[in-house]
Design a protein around this motif. Sequence first.
Motif, PDB file in Angstrom:
ATOM      1  N   ASP A 106     101.708  -7.876 -31.140  1.00 27.23           N
ATOM      2  CA  ASP A 106     100.932  -6.765 -31.709  1.00 27.23           C
ATOM      3  C   ASP A 106      99.780  -7.222 -32.600  1.00 27.23           C
ATOM      4  O   ASP A 106      99.210  -6.431 -33.352  1.00 27.23           O
ATOM      5  N   THR A 137     102.545   2.977 -34.598  1.00 21.62           N
ATOM      6  CA  THR A 137     102.654   2.543 -35.991  1.00 21.62           C
ATOM      7  C   THR A 137     101.974   1.188 -36.158  1.00 21.62           C
ATOM      8  O   THR A 137     101.410   0.879 -37.196  1.00 21.62           O
ATOM      9  N   GLY A 138     102.064   0.391 -35.061  1.00 20.11           N
ATOM     10  CA  GLY A 138     101.437  -0.930 -35.082  1.00 20.11           C
ATOM     11  C   GLY A 138     100.943  -1.307 -33.695  1.00 20.11           C
ATOM     12  O   GLY A 138     100.700  -2.481 -33.416  1.00 20.11           O
ATOM     13  N   GLY A 139     100.846  -0.328 -32.808  1.00 15.50           N
ATOM     14  CA  GLY A 139     100.367  -0.624 -31.454  1.00 15.50           C
ATOM     15  C   GLY A 139     101.167   0.048 -30.355  1.00 15.50           C
ATOM     16  O   GLY A 139     100.905  -0.153 -29.171  1.00 15.50           O
ATOM     17  N   SER A 140     102.134   0.841 -30.746  1.00  9.75           N
ATOM     18  CA  SER A 140     103.106   1.383 -29.788  1.00  9.75           C
ATOM     19  C   SER A 140     102.576   2.354 -28.742  1.00  9.75           C
ATOM     20  O   SER A 140     103.319   2.716 -27.825  1.00  9.75           O
ATOM     21  N   TYR A 188     108.942   6.467 -39.207  1.00 10.11           N
ATOM     22  CA  TYR A 188     109.241   5.033 -39.187  1.00 10.11           C
ATOM     23  C   TYR A 188     108.547   4.439 -40.429  1.00 10.11           C
ATOM     24  O   TYR A 188     109.185   4.202 -41.446  1.00 10.11           O
ATOM     25  N   TYR A 197     101.788  -6.393 -42.198  1.00 13.88           N
ATOM     26  CA  TYR A 197     102.493  -5.281 -41.535  1.00 13.88           C
ATOM     27  C   TYR A 197     104.006  -5.461 -41.616  1.00 13.88           C
ATOM     28  O   TYR A 197     104.742  -4.500 -41.858  1.00 13.88           O
ATOM     29  N   TYR A 198     104.469  -6.698 -41.417  1.00 16.29           N
ATOM     30  CA  TYR A 198     105.922  -6.911 -41.404  1.00 16.29           C
ATOM     31  C   TYR A 198     106.543  -6.970 -42.795  1.00 16.29           C
ATOM     32  O   TYR A 198     107.724  -7.236 -42.942  1.00 16.29           O
ATOM     33  N   ALA A 249     111.327   3.458 -32.865  1.00 13.74           N
ATOM     34  CA  ALA A 249     109.971   2.955 -32.570  1.00 13.74           C
ATOM     35  C   ALA A 249     109.745   1.535 -33.070  1.00 13.74           C
ATOM     36  O   ALA A 249     108.619   1.124 -33.306  1.00 13.74           O
ATOM     37  N   MET A 250     110.839   0.785 -33.246  1.00 12.13           N
ATOM     38  CA  MET A 250     110.716  -0.595 -33.717  1.00 12.13           C
ATOM     39  C   MET A 250     110.855  -1.560 -32.543  1.00 12.13           C
ATOM     40  O   MET A 250     111.959  -1.832 -32.083  1.00 12.13           O
ATOM     41  N   GLY A 251     109.718  -2.045 -32.078  1.00  9.90           N
ATOM     42  CA  GLY A 251     109.746  -2.985 -30.970  1.00  9.90           C
ATOM     43  C   GLY A 251     108.486  -2.921 -30.151  1.00  9.90           C
ATOM     44  O   GLY A 251     107.620  -2.058 -30.365  1.00  9.90           O
TER      45      GLY A 251
HETATM   46  N1  GLN Z   1     105.889  -3.330 -32.314  1.00  6.62           N
HETATM   47  C1  GLN Z   1     105.600  -2.870 -33.634  1.00  6.62           C
HETATM   48  C2  GLN Z   1     106.881  -2.738 -34.426  1.00  6.62           C
HETATM   49  O1  GLN Z   1     107.882  -3.089 -33.912  1.00  6.62           O
HETATM   50  C3  GLN Z   1     104.882  -1.556 -33.580  1.00  6.62           C
HETATM   51  C4  GLN Z   1     105.764  -0.440 -33.238  1.00  6.62           C
HETATM   52  C5  GLN Z   1     105.070   0.891 -33.278  1.00  6.62           C
HETATM   53  O2  GLN Z   1     103.855   0.990 -33.236  1.00  6.62           O
HETATM   54  N2  GLN Z   1     105.889   1.924 -33.414  1.00  6.62           N
HETATM   55  O3  GLN Z   1     106.913  -2.326 -35.525  1.00  6.62           O
END
Ligand code: GLN
Length: 449
Positions: free
Chosen positions: A400, A148-151, A179, A284-285, A101-103
């Motif tokens: 995001d 997790t951040g907008g997915s 994640y 977040y990052y 889920a990273m992206g």
């Molecule tokens: N694009 C963000 C990330 O890469 C959110 C991913 C998400 O919400 N799983 O972490």
Amino acid sequence: EALDRIQALEPKLHSFLTVTAQQALDQARAVDAKIAAGEEIGILAGIPIGIKDNMCTKGIRTTCGSKILENFVPPYESTVTQKLANAGAVTVGKTNLDEFAMGSSTENSAYQVTANPWDLSRVPGGSSGGSAAAVAAEECVVSLGSDTGGSIRQPASFCGVVGMKPTYGLVSRYGLVAYASSLDQIGPFARTVEDAAILLSAIAGYDPQDSTSLKVEIPDYTANLIPDLKGKKLKIGVIKETFGEGLDPEVEASVNQAIAQLESLGAEIHYISCPRFRYGVPSYYIIAPSEASANLARYDGVKYGLRSKDADNLLSMYTRTRSTGFGAEVKRRIMIGTYALSAGYYDAYYLKAQKVRTLIKEDFEKAFQQVDVLVCPTAPTTAFQAGEKITDPLSMYLNDLMTIPVNLAGLPGISVPCGFDSKGLPIGLQLIGKVLREDQLLQVAYAYE
Ligand code: GLN
């Protein structure tokens, strides 16, 4: 019908990593048999649904889009998929995603790149791109994603469907491959707000197997869906900071039109400020990769999936398994997270990011003293070309900008389609609600839609 459609479209779309045709037909026949016997059927009886491939399904391969879990067949069922089965839903398959889920584009999947159904040369968004594309292309009626951040919200926006991230803790994370545990939340994709409300009603609720699950009464989210907001004295706040530099003018125009429509539906519009909103991406990052580096430590070649064969001792087995099993983006996150949590750097990065997170939360709290629901674009642009951002992680992360603060604050957010740009690509409107006010959020989204 869903299976036929999957068969016809998958060669171009690639939304599914696994299609569970036989199981789907068995589940559908079981529903038929219940109807024939005059037995009670569930709220989702016979509804074809796609599941993001980071939710464990007993006996069905769950890859998380990663080579490291290529042959992982979970011995247990996640709470959400169990609830769907109890409600009579028919699972047609497991959908594609960015690895772990990273992206934000689904291009980080180790298996395939999912296309955007509106323009096959473009990305569907991510990380739940498979779930969003499958619903948009009518390969299934509804689907589940994780955010997790907008997915959920960003791919919903790119694919022209409804996508909702509930309040943190409303939906059980038991069986969701972790994640960033303090941010992860499962939610629905649908073609209408009402369908999203039905699906949310089916999956929400307290689960003793998730320690962050909230002990709250779950209302029927479809109960108060009415076509306008008249007489409700509802105050909607436009987040000023989300407009301006970096926002595509066509997205801005559509969102402004949507705000005018909300006003004509009976809402009172206020322009409010969330000055710390823009620190969402940097904090977040730090936080998400830190949690990820800890969560992903479990893939050591012993307990799950892949194990490197050509190692002569334990340490080289770990190293080789992880070096070959994880993709580039996952390795990048593990390194960032490990660095941020290291002795000497912890205070400067991780602790600082957590403090910023609190400030962002405070901005929302202040805003919600003035208004009931907040509104802004879901993403700064419409769907971009496949390959366009994959070599530039920072520009991918910035996509995001508008969704991440909502996860940091644990709030519910929904993306609803609000028009198209001149290329015919869908645009999404994001509505953000107070903690556990999914009912109100869905009400506004429904009236708007
Ligand atoms: N694009 C963000 C990330 O890469 C959110 C991913 C998400 O919400 N799983 O972490």
